[in-house]
Design a protein around this motif. Structure first.
Motif, mmCIF file in Angstrom:
data_model
loop_
_atom_site.group_PDB
_atom_site.id
_atom_site.type_symbol
_atom_site.label_atom_id
_atom_site.label_comp_id
_atom_site.label_asym_id
_atom_site.label_seq_id
_atom_site.Cartn_x
_atom_site.Cartn_y
_atom_site.Cartn_z
ATOM 1 N N LEU A 190 0.852 -1.182 0.000
ATOM 2 C CA LEU A 190 0.000 0.000 0.000
ATOM 3 C C LEU A 190 0.887 1.230 0.000
ATOM 4 O O LEU A 190 1.792 1.353 0.827
ATOM 5 C CB LEU A 190 -0.884 0.018 1.253
ATOM 6 C CG LEU A 190 -1.687 1.308 1.478
ATOM 7 C CD1 LEU A 190 -2.813 1.433 0.439
ATOM 8 C CD2 LEU A 190 -2.260 1.353 2.899
ATOM 9 N N ASP A 191 0.619 2.155 -0.929
ATOM 10 C CA ASP A 191 1.301 3.444 -0.926
ATOM 11 C C ASP A 191 0.297 4.511 -0.536
ATOM 12 O O ASP A 191 -0.689 4.737 -1.237
ATOM 13 C CB ASP A 191 1.901 3.750 -2.305
ATOM 14 C CG ASP A 191 2.712 5.041 -2.292
ATOM 15 O OD1 ASP A 191 3.349 5.318 -1.258
ATOM 16 O OD2 ASP A 191 2.707 5.765 -3.307
ATOM 17 N N VAL A 192 0.544 5.145 0.593
ATOM 18 C CA VAL A 192 -0.352 6.173 1.139
ATOM 19 C C VAL A 192 0.075 7.538 0.605
ATOM 20 O O VAL A 192 1.238 7.911 0.708
ATOM 21 C CB VAL A 192 -0.318 6.172 2.676
ATOM 22 C CG1 VAL A 192 -1.207 7.282 3.235
ATOM 23 C CG2 VAL A 192 -0.738 4.818 3.222
ATOM 24 N N HIS A 206 0.438 15.649 6.343
ATOM 25 C CA HIS A 206 -0.927 16.055 6.014
ATOM 26 C C HIS A 206 -1.946 15.383 6.943
ATOM 27 O O HIS A 206 -3.135 15.713 6.883
ATOM 28 C CB HIS A 206 -1.272 15.649 4.572
ATOM 29 C CG HIS A 206 -0.549 16.438 3.530
ATOM 30 N ND1 HIS A 206 -1.162 17.417 2.785
ATOM 31 C CD2 HIS A 206 0.740 16.391 3.108
ATOM 32 C CE1 HIS A 206 -0.285 17.944 1.929
ATOM 33 N NE2 HIS A 206 0.871 17.329 2.111
ATOM 34 N N LEU A 207 -1.489 14.441 7.761
ATOM 35 C CA LEU A 207 -2.380 13.610 8.579
ATOM 36 C C LEU A 207 -2.099 13.822 10.064
ATOM 37 O O LEU A 207 -1.014 14.288 10.436
ATOM 38 C CB LEU A 207 -2.154 12.131 8.243
ATOM 39 C CG LEU A 207 -2.328 11.719 6.780
ATOM 40 C CD1 LEU A 207 -1.796 10.303 6.570
ATOM 41 C CD2 LEU A 207 -3.796 11.814 6.376
ATOM 42 N N PRO A 208 -3.045 13.453 10.936
ATOM 43 C CA PRO A 208 -2.739 13.418 12.376
ATOM 44 C C PRO A 208 -1.634 12.386 12.605
ATOM 45 O O PRO A 208 -1.848 11.184 12.397
ATOM 46 C CB PRO A 208 -4.064 12.993 13.010
ATOM 47 C CG PRO A 208 -5.107 13.256 11.980
ATOM 48 C CD PRO A 208 -4.449 13.073 10.659
ATOM 49 N N PHE A 209 -0.470 12.833 13.015
ATOM 50 C CA PHE A 209 0.736 12.007 13.004
ATOM 51 C C PHE A 209 0.567 10.714 13.790
ATOM 52 O O PHE A 209 0.770 9.614 13.259
ATOM 53 C CB PHE A 209 1.907 12.822 13.552
ATOM 54 C CG PHE A 209 3.233 12.120 13.488
ATOM 55 C CD1 PHE A 209 3.990 12.154 12.332
ATOM 56 C CD2 PHE A 209 3.727 11.425 14.587
ATOM 57 C CE1 PHE A 209 5.220 11.505 12.263
ATOM 58 C CE2 PHE A 209 4.950 10.785 14.526
ATOM 59 C CZ PHE A 209 5.694 10.818 13.363
ATOM 60 N N PRO A 256 3.292 22.785 4.390
ATOM 61 C CA PRO A 256 4.531 22.793 5.169
ATOM 62 C C PRO A 256 4.433 21.887 6.389
ATOM 63 O O PRO A 256 3.353 21.688 6.947
ATOM 64 C CB PRO A 256 4.694 24.260 5.574
ATOM 65 C CG PRO A 256 3.295 24.802 5.549
ATOM 66 C CD PRO A 256 2.597 24.081 4.430
ATOM 67 N N ALA A 257 5.564 21.340 6.789
ATOM 68 C CA ALA A 257 5.616 20.508 7.994
ATOM 69 C C ALA A 257 5.554 21.395 9.233
ATOM 70 O O ALA A 257 6.020 22.540 9.214
ATOM 71 C CB ALA A 257 6.893 19.681 7.999
#
Length: 218
Positions: free
Chosen positions: A43-45, A113-116, A182-183
Motif C-alpha cells: 500500500l502506498d499512502v 498532512h495527517l494526524p501524526f 509545510p511541515a
C-alpha cells in the motif's frame, strides 16, 4: 545586505523553477532497498501520480495506491499500464483501507498532512506480522543541525535540478502537481512520537528537507 540576499534568493528560486525535479522520487530506490525481494501486497499512502505504487508492483503480487485528491488519482490511473497489478482509490488514509492488511506500507511526503500519531497507529494495525513500514517525511527545521542540513541542500538542490534536466529548462513533472503543505513537527518531536507508537523504529534526517522512518512489525 538584505537586498542582496533577497535578490540571490529570488534568482535561486527562478533557477529552481526552471529546472524542477521531484525530491520525493529521489528516495524511491532507497525505499525499495528497505523491502524484501518479493512480497504479496503493498500500500502506498498519498500515492500522487502512482510512481512509487507502480514501482512496488514490480515486486508485489498486488499494490494499492490511495490519495485524497481525486484529480491526482485519476492521473495515476492514466499513467498506469492496464496490465499492471496496481489499484488506486481516492480515499482518506485514516478511513477503511482497500485491504485488511499489507506486507508493505509506504508513505512519502504525506504523513504531515495527517494526524501524526493516529496515522502511524493506523498503519501499524494494517501491517501484517513481519511487514515493513517505510516513511519519507518532512520536518520543520528548529535546531542548528536542521538549518545546517537545509543550507547544505540548497546548492545540491540547484545542481541536481540542472543535471537531471541536462541544463535545459523544463516544466514540473506530473508528480509535482499534488497539493503541498509545510511541515509543523520538529525532527525531535517526530522521533519521540514515532518511537512511542512504533517501538524500535529507525529514523534519520536526510538531505533535501526529508527524514526517513523504517519499522518492521514482529
Amino acid at each position: 545586505m538584505t537586498t542582496l540576499r533577497s535578490r540571490l534568493l529570488l534568482a535561486l528560486g527562478r533557477f529552481n523553477a526552471a529546472h524542477p525535479w521531484d525530491h520525493n522520487a529521489h528516495y524511491h530506490r532507497w525505499i525499495m532497498r528497505q523491502l524484501p525481494r518479493d512480497f504479496r501486497s503493498a500500500l502506498d499512502v498519498g500515492c500522487g501520480t502512482g510512481d512509487l505504487a507502480r514501482l512496488l508492483a514490480t515486486r508485489a503480487g498486488a499494490a494499492d495506491g490511495i490519495d485524497c485528491d481525486e484529480a491526482i488519482v485519476a492521473r495515476a490511473r492514466e499513467l498506469t499500464p492496464p496490465d499492471a497489478p496496481v489499484t488506486y482509490s481516492a480515499t482518506d488514509a485514516l478511513s477503511e483501507l482497500p485491504a485488511p492488511s499489507y506486507d508493505v506500507i509506504t508513505c512519502v511526503a504525506a504523513l504531515h498532512h495527517l494526524p501524526f500519531t493516529a496515522a502511524l497507529a493506523h498503519f501499524r494495525r494494517h501491517l501484517t506480522p513481519g511487514g515493513t513500514l517505510v516513511v519519507v517525511g518532512l520536518w520543520s527545521a528548529r535546531t542548528p543541525v536542521d538549518h545546517l542540513l537545509g543550507a547544505a541542500a540548497i546548492p545540491l538542490n540547484a545542481a541536481t535540478g540542472w543535471l537531471k534536466n541536462r541544463g535545459r529548462t523544463a516544466c514540473p513533472p506530473a508528480s509535482m502537481t499534488a497539493p503541498v503543505r509545510p511541515a509543523t513537527m520538529s525532527f525531535a518531536e517526530i522521533v519521540h512520537e514515532a518511537r512511542r507508537v512504533l517501538p524500535g523504529a529507525r529514523l534519520r534526517r536526510r538531505l533535501f528537507w526529508r527524514y526517513t522512518l523504517v519499522w518492521h512489525r514482529e
